[in-house]
Each structure stands twice: as structure tokens, then as C-alpha cells.
Write a protein that holds these residues in place. Structure first.
Motif, PDB file in Angstrom:
ATOM      1  N   ALA A  10      59.659  21.469  24.429  1.00 40.77           N
ATOM      2  CA  ALA A  10      59.137  20.319  23.672  1.00 40.77           C
ATOM      3  C   ALA A  10      58.295  19.417  24.574  1.00 40.77           C
ATOM      4  O   ALA A  10      57.235  18.923  24.174  1.00 40.77           O
ATOM      5  CB  ALA A  10      60.291  19.533  23.059  1.00 40.77           C
ATOM      6  N   ARG A  11      58.751  19.195  25.802  1.00 45.00           N
ATOM      7  CA  ARG A  11      57.986  18.372  26.744  1.00 45.00           C
ATOM      8  C   ARG A  11      56.642  19.026  27.028  1.00 45.00           C
ATOM      9  O   ARG A  11      55.613  18.355  27.056  1.00 45.00           O
ATOM     10  CB  ARG A  11      58.774  18.182  28.038  1.00 45.00           C
ATOM     11  N   LYS A  12      56.626  20.342  27.237  1.00 45.77           N
ATOM     12  CA  LYS A  12      55.362  21.043  27.506  1.00 45.77           C
ATOM     13  C   LYS A  12      54.408  20.911  26.324  1.00 45.77           C
ATOM     14  O   LYS A  12      53.208  20.667  26.510  1.00 45.77           O
ATOM     15  CB  LYS A  12      55.617  22.509  27.841  1.00 45.77           C
ATOM     16  N   ARG A  13      54.909  21.064  25.094  1.00 43.69           N
ATOM     17  CA  ARG A  13      54.048  20.910  23.914  1.00 43.69           C
ATOM     18  C   ARG A  13      53.462  19.498  23.854  1.00 43.69           C
ATOM     19  O   ARG A  13      52.275  19.329  23.570  1.00 43.69           O
ATOM     20  CB  ARG A  13      54.829  21.207  22.633  1.00 43.69           C
ATOM     21  N   LEU A  14      54.294  18.489  24.110  1.00 43.77           N
ATOM     22  CA  LEU A  14      53.807  17.106  24.107  1.00 43.77           C
ATOM     23  C   LEU A  14      52.745  16.902  25.178  1.00 43.77           C
ATOM     24  O   LEU A  14      51.666  16.363  24.909  1.00 43.77           O
ATOM     25  CB  LEU A  14      54.970  16.132  24.322  1.00 43.77           C
ATOM     26  N   PHE A  15      53.033  17.329  26.403  1.00 42.72           N
ATOM     27  CA  PHE A  15      52.083  17.139  27.501  1.00 42.72           C
ATOM     28  C   PHE A  15      50.801  17.938  27.271  1.00 42.72           C
ATOM     29  O   PHE A  15      49.704  17.467  27.588  1.00 42.72           O
ATOM     30  CB  PHE A  15      52.724  17.519  28.835  1.00 42.72           C
ATOM     31  N   ASP A  16      50.904  19.156  26.729  1.00 44.08           N
ATOM     32  CA  ASP A  16      49.707  19.947  26.404  1.00 44.08           C
ATOM     33  C   ASP A  16      48.860  19.234  25.359  1.00 44.08           C
ATOM     34  O   ASP A  16      47.629  19.222  25.438  1.00 44.08           O
ATOM     35  CB  ASP A  16      50.086  21.342  25.903  1.00 44.08           C
ATOM     36  N   SER A  17      49.503  18.635  24.371  1.00 46.97           N
ATOM     37  CA  SER A  17      48.774  17.895  23.335  1.00 46.97           C
ATOM     38  C   SER A  17      48.065  16.678  23.939  1.00 46.97           C
ATOM     39  O   SER A  17      46.920  16.388  23.600  1.00 46.97           O
ATOM     40  CB  SER A  17      49.725  17.464  22.218  1.00 46.97           C
ATOM     41  N   ILE A  18      48.749  15.980  24.826  1.00 47.66           N
ATOM     42  CA  ILE A  18      48.114  14.836  25.492  1.00 47.66           C
ATOM     43  C   ILE A  18      46.896  15.309  26.286  1.00 47.66           C
ATOM     44  O   ILE A  18      45.826  14.694  26.223  1.00 47.66           O
ATOM     45  CB  ILE A  18      49.126  14.104  26.405  1.00 47.66           C
ATOM     46  N   ALA A  19      47.039  16.411  27.032  1.00 52.40           N
ATOM     47  CA  ALA A  19      45.925  16.937  27.826  1.00 52.40           C
ATOM     48  C   ALA A  19      44.765  17.376  26.931  1.00 52.40           C
ATOM     49  O   ALA A  19      43.597  17.158  27.260  1.00 52.40           O
ATOM     50  CB  ALA A  19      46.408  18.097  28.692  1.00 52.40           C
ATOM     51  N   GLN A  20      45.071  17.980  25.790  1.00 51.49           N
ATOM     52  CA  GLN A  20      44.030  18.459  24.879  1.00 51.49           C
ATOM     53  C   GLN A  20      43.307  17.310  24.189  1.00 51.49           C
ATOM     54  O   GLN A  20      42.085  17.304  24.101  1.00 51.49           O
ATOM     55  CB  GLN A  20      44.646  19.380  23.821  1.00 51.49           C
ATOM     56  N   HIS A  21      44.032  16.336  23.690  1.00 47.87           N
ATOM     57  CA  HIS A  21      43.437  15.265  22.884  1.00 47.87           C
ATOM     58  C   HIS A  21      42.999  14.062  23.706  1.00 47.87           C
ATOM     59  O   HIS A  21      42.254  13.217  23.211  1.00 47.87           O
ATOM     60  CB  HIS A  21      44.404  14.839  21.780  1.00 47.87           C
ATOM     61  N   ARG A  22      43.490  13.965  24.930  1.00 44.73           N
ATOM     62  CA  ARG A  22      43.092  12.940  25.890  1.00 44.73           C
ATOM     63  C   ARG A  22      43.125  11.508  25.343  1.00 44.73           C
ATOM     64  O   ARG A  22      42.150  10.772  25.436  1.00 44.73           O
ATOM     65  CB  ARG A  22      41.712  13.266  26.428  1.00 44.73           C
TER      66      ARG A  22
END
Length: 141
Positions: A10-22
Motif C-alpha cells: 500500500a505504501r508503494k502504491r501511494l508513493f508511486d502515485s505521488i511520483a506519477q502525479h507530482r
């Protein structure tokens, strides 16, 4: 399993989303560990902060108002072993007061003088700011 480490997918999905959407300076507000914490969040906590492993968000964790916590000496060890954690305080009970504007977010860690007294005084234990366009928490004296 109750903290970040208990939910790596779940943390990886959240952090990946933050990195993608900036999004600009995302804040994570957390609690339930009975300790004040201020931390920088990055994809890999085991690696230094670099262009390939940047600070992507800031986290403010509030303590409990009345419940006790672990000894401060243990929190000091956690902070020393985790450079992304900028502050940890378990020997004061209280709450976090947040000021959020388009220019900045300021977290005031407020500690009660006496949790057993309904008219207890309150003082600022620490204060941190996250400025727009500058990732990471900065302690304000």
C-alpha cells in the motif's frame, strides 16, 4: 503491522502515485503511535536522499493526549537510526495544531503541562514548516 512498515504494498502504491502525479508538497498526517514525529518521506528509506530517491512528501505524526508512550531514549535511537525522521518526542502528551495555506504548512507540536488537569497549560514542544516548492520538513525555532 500497524505502521508504514506493516503495509509495504500500500505504501508503494501511494508513493508511486505521488511520483506519477507530482502534487506540490503532499502532507501525510498520522498518529496512533503515542509520539510526536516529523519526517521526510521518500521511496527508499534505506538509501540516502538523491535525485533518484528524492523526498516526495512530509509527514507529521501527533502523539496521544493522555496515553503513555515508549521511553524517550528509545525514540532517540529510532531518530538516530532513521535520517529521514527529523524529530521524535515521546515524553510529552498533546496534539498537533496545523496551519495550512498555499504558501506553506506549519505544524505546531503542542504539549500539555499536566494531562490530569482539565485546565492544564499548553506549550509548543516543536514547530516545523513545509514551504511550497521545497520538499521536506524544516524545524522552526
Amino acid at each position: 503491522t500497524d505502521g508504514w512498515d506493516g503495509y509495504p504494498a500500500a505504501r508503494k502504491r501511494l508513493f508511486d502515485s505521488i511520483a506519477q502525479h507530482r502534487p506540490a508538497n503532499p502532507l501525510v498526517i498520522s498518529g496512533d503511535v503515542h509520539t510526536f514525529y516529523a519526517a521526510d518521506l521518500k521511496p527508499d528509506f534505506d538509501r540516502p536522499t538523491t535525485a533518484d530517491n528524492p523526498v516526495i512528501a512530509s509527514e507529521f505524526c501527533g502523539t496521544s493526549v493522555t496515553s503513555s508512550s515508549k521511553p524517550q531514549s528509545r525514540v532517540d535511537q529510532y531518530v538516530a537510526q532513521n535520517p529521514h525522521i527529523k524529530f521524535g518526542r515521546s515524553d510529552r502528551r498533546g496534539f498537533v495544531l496545523m496551519e495550512v495555506s498555499p504558501a506553506r504548512a506549519v505544524a505546531h507540536f503542542q504539549g500539555l503541562d499536566d494531562v490530569h488537569s482539565p485546565d492544564s497549560g499548553v506549550s509548543t514542544v516543536a514547530r516545523f514548516v513545509v514551504e511550497d516548492g521545497r520538499p521536506g520538513v524544516v524545524r522552526v525555532e
